[in-house]
Structures are given as C-alpha cells and as structure tokens.
Design a protein around this motif. Structure first.
Motif, PDB file in Angstrom:
ATOM      1  N   GLN A  73      -0.738  -7.549  -5.520  1.00 21.80           N
ATOM      2  CA  GLN A  73       0.657  -7.066  -5.206  1.00 21.80           C
ATOM      3  C   GLN A  73       1.156  -6.309  -6.303  1.00 21.80           C
ATOM      4  O   GLN A  73       0.888  -6.860  -7.557  1.00 21.80           O
ATOM      5  CB  GLN A  73       1.429  -8.170  -4.335  1.00 21.80           C
ATOM      6  CG  GLN A  73       1.004  -8.506  -3.013  1.00 21.80           C
ATOM      7  CD  GLN A  73       1.704  -9.475  -2.388  1.00 21.80           C
ATOM      8  OE1 GLN A  73       2.555  -9.987  -2.772  1.00 21.80           O
ATOM      9  NE2 GLN A  73       1.315  -9.994  -1.201  1.00 21.80           N
ATOM     10  N   ASN A  74       2.149  -5.407  -5.980  1.00 22.00           N
ATOM     11  CA  ASN A  74       2.807  -5.017  -7.242  1.00 22.00           C
ATOM     12  C   ASN A  74       1.990  -4.227  -8.040  1.00 22.00           C
ATOM     13  O   ASN A  74       2.400  -3.764  -9.305  1.00 22.00           O
ATOM     14  CB  ASN A  74       3.891  -5.843  -8.099  1.00 22.00           C
ATOM     15  CG  ASN A  74       4.709  -6.656  -7.241  1.00 22.00           C
ATOM     16  OD1 ASN A  74       5.552  -5.939  -6.482  1.00 22.00           O
ATOM     17  ND2 ASN A  74       4.549  -7.941  -6.975  1.00 22.00           N
ATOM     18  N   LYS A  75       0.877  -3.656  -7.668  1.00 19.63           N
ATOM     19  CA  LYS A  75      -0.046  -2.577  -8.403  1.00 19.63           C
ATOM     20  C   LYS A  75      -0.023  -1.224  -7.663  1.00 19.63           C
ATOM     21  O   LYS A  75      -0.883  -0.470  -8.067  1.00 19.63           O
ATOM     22  CB  LYS A  75      -1.389  -3.322  -8.638  1.00 19.63           C
ATOM     23  CG  LYS A  75      -1.050  -4.534  -9.390  1.00 19.63           C
ATOM     24  CD  LYS A  75      -2.456  -5.176  -9.669  1.00 19.63           C
ATOM     25  CE  LYS A  75      -2.359  -6.575 -10.475  1.00 19.63           C
ATOM     26  NZ  LYS A  75      -3.256  -7.087 -10.600  1.00 19.63           N
ATOM     27  N   GLY A  76       0.833  -0.941  -6.657  1.00 16.00           N
ATOM     28  CA  GLY A  76       0.404   0.111  -5.990  1.00 16.00           C
ATOM     29  C   GLY A  76      -0.305   0.365  -4.870  1.00 16.00           C
ATOM     30  O   GLY A  76      -0.412   1.418  -4.149  1.00 16.00           O
ATOM     31  N   SER A  90       1.354   1.071  -1.290  1.00 10.76           N
ATOM     32  CA  SER A  90       1.831   2.561  -1.278  1.00 10.76           C
ATOM     33  C   SER A  90       0.706   3.356  -1.339  1.00 10.76           C
ATOM     34  O   SER A  90       0.567   4.327  -0.430  1.00 10.76           O
ATOM     35  CB  SER A  90       2.605   2.711  -2.575  1.00 10.76           C
ATOM     36  OG  SER A  90       3.885   2.151  -2.603  1.00 10.76           O
ATOM     37  N   LEU A  91      -0.489   3.120  -1.815  1.00 16.44           N
ATOM     38  CA  LEU A  91      -1.687   3.675  -1.431  1.00 16.44           C
ATOM     39  C   LEU A  91      -2.055   3.755  -0.130  1.00 16.44           C
ATOM     40  O   LEU A  91      -2.407   4.766   0.648  1.00 16.44           O
ATOM     41  CB  LEU A  91      -2.667   3.294  -2.475  1.00 16.44           C
ATOM     42  CG  LEU A  91      -3.301   3.780  -3.726  1.00 16.44           C
ATOM     43  CD1 LEU A  91      -4.260   2.957  -4.280  1.00 16.44           C
ATOM     44  CD2 LEU A  91      -3.508   5.245  -3.764  1.00 16.44           C
ATOM     45  N   GLN A 131       0.356   6.011   1.877  1.00 12.35           N
ATOM     46  CA  GLN A 131      -0.008   7.396   1.717  1.00 12.35           C
ATOM     47  C   GLN A 131      -1.404   7.794   2.408  1.00 12.35           C
ATOM     48  O   GLN A 131      -1.241   9.062   2.843  1.00 12.35           O
ATOM     49  CB  GLN A 131      -0.149   7.652   0.263  1.00 12.35           C
ATOM     50  CG  GLN A 131       1.120   7.626  -0.742  1.00 12.35           C
ATOM     51  CD  GLN A 131       2.203   8.377   0.013  1.00 12.35           C
ATOM     52  OE1 GLN A 131       2.306   9.614   0.541  1.00 12.35           O
ATOM     53  NE2 GLN A 131       3.465   7.742   0.316  1.00 12.35           N
ATOM     54  N   PHE A 151      10.426  -1.991  -0.220  1.00  8.63           N
ATOM     55  CA  PHE A 151       9.067  -1.368  -0.165  1.00  8.63           C
ATOM     56  C   PHE A 151       8.994  -0.273   0.243  1.00  8.63           C
ATOM     57  O   PHE A 151       8.644   0.726   0.267  1.00  8.63           O
ATOM     58  CB  PHE A 151       8.195  -2.638  -0.169  1.00  8.63           C
ATOM     59  CG  PHE A 151       6.815  -1.991   0.215  1.00  8.63           C
ATOM     60  CD1 PHE A 151       5.947  -1.518  -0.989  1.00  8.63           C
ATOM     61  CD2 PHE A 151       6.142  -1.847   1.203  1.00  8.63           C
ATOM     62  CE1 PHE A 151       4.597  -0.971  -0.848  1.00  8.63           C
ATOM     63  CE2 PHE A 151       4.674  -1.230   1.726  1.00  8.63           C
ATOM     64  CZ  PHE A 151       4.379  -1.086   0.610  1.00  8.63           C
ATOM     65  N   LYS A 158      11.005   2.680  -0.206  1.00  8.67           N
ATOM     66  CA  LYS A 158      10.544   3.333  -1.589  1.00  8.67           C
ATOM     67  C   LYS A 158       9.306   4.109  -1.015  1.00  8.67           C
ATOM     68  O   LYS A 158       9.212   5.310  -1.623  1.00  8.67           O
ATOM     69  CB  LYS A 158      10.071   2.195  -2.491  1.00  8.67           C
ATOM     70  CG  LYS A 158       9.276   2.947  -3.684  1.00  8.67           C
ATOM     71  CD  LYS A 158       8.756   1.879  -4.782  1.00  8.67           C
ATOM     72  CE  LYS A 158       7.163   1.311  -4.297  1.00  8.67           C
ATOM     73  NZ  LYS A 158       6.573   0.580  -4.919  1.00  8.67           N
ATOM     74  N   ASN A 159       8.803   3.951   0.148  1.00  7.83           N
ATOM     75  CA  ASN A 159       7.752   4.791   0.628  1.00  7.83           C
ATOM     76  C   ASN A 159       8.061   5.661   1.677  1.00  7.83           C
ATOM     77  O   ASN A 159       7.291   6.184   2.554  1.00  7.83           O
ATOM     78  CB  ASN A 159       6.463   3.888   1.271  1.00  7.83           C
ATOM     79  CG  ASN A 159       5.677   3.311   0.079  1.00  7.83           C
ATOM     80  OD1 ASN A 159       4.934   4.186  -0.627  1.00  7.83           O
ATOM     81  ND2 ASN A 159       6.050   1.947  -0.357  1.00  7.83           N
TER      82      ASN A 159
END
Length: 146
Positions: free
Chosen positions: A93-96, A99-100, A103, A126, A129-130
């Motif tokens: 977590q908190n490493k993107g 979000s990947l 996307q 979260f 942000k996305n």
C-alpha cells in the motif's frame, strides 16, 4: 516486476486473496482486535465472503496484480461498471498499486459512461485522487462515480 492480469473466472487463489483482504480491511475499519473475535466468528465471516464471491463467479472481470509470482492486489468490476472490490496487500500500500489498478480498469472501460463504487469514508481521499466524485453519502459509506 509488477504485472496486471485480467480474468473472468474466480480461481481459488483469487477467492482466497479477496476473502482474506476483505476480512482484513473490515477488521481494520471496525477497529476490531483479532483476539476479541472468536475463531468461529472469523470462520463464519470468511465463509460468507467466500460464498458471495462464489455466487458472483460469472458476473465480474477480475484484475489481479502480481509482483513476480506473488499476488499483491485484486479488483473486481461488474459488467455494468460497478467496482465492487479493490484490495492491495498492506506491504504494497501507498506505492501506487491501487492507482495502477484503477487506471487499468479505466483504460478497459473507455466506452462505458461511468464507473461506480461504494466505499468507506476512510478511503474517500484515495478515490478522489483517482478521479472519483461523491454521488451520495450514507452513515457508514459513500457512493462515488468516475
């Protein structure tokens, strides 16, 4: 190496991952202490989660994230654009990674008008942000869309 795979079947490894991560997040958000939850209660909740996934076996696209051969994330998306699950193991977590995953899902459903989800207030930032926005607020959750 991080890779994302798409599947339309819930393999045992995926179901186990989803059940364990669902349970972990539920316990974390409820601020429950594992020692206060009996083994029978844990097993009962995990069995309910497993049954939920087994009943939906043909209704979702499943996105899995691997670091080499280790599954570190998973998301499920229904055919009508409802994002039911998005989990990343605590170590990643908190490493993107989350979000990947989002996307990748957005790329796959470009022609779809929107993606909707229900989430906990603790995860609101979260999703904002996305690119998600709030549709409706409830006592313990929020409905969002993108």
């Amino acid at each position: 190496m991080i890779t994302i795979k798409l599947s339309d079947t819930f393999e045992q490894e995926i179901i186990t991952f989803l059940v364990n991560e669902s349970y972990r997040l539920y316990m974390k958000l409820k601020k429950a202490k594992l020692e206060e939850v009996t083994k029978n209660q844990q097993n009962s909740l995990k069995m309910q989660l497993k049954n939920m996934y087994m009943n939906d076996i043909n209704h979702f696209k499943i996105y899995t994230v691997f670091d080499d051969n280790l599954m570190i994330g998973c998301a499920t998306l229904s055919s009508d654009g409802y994002l039911r699950d998005l989990y990343v193991t605590e170590e990643y977590q908190n490493k993107g990674i989350g979000s990947l995953l989002i996307q990748r899902i957005i790329e796959d459903v470009k022609e779809q008008s929107e993606i909707t989800l229900n989430t906990y207030y603790e995860l609101l930032e979260f999703y904002k942000k996305n690119g998600f926005s709030v549709l409706k607020e409830f006592d313990t959750s929020i409905m969002m869309k993108r």
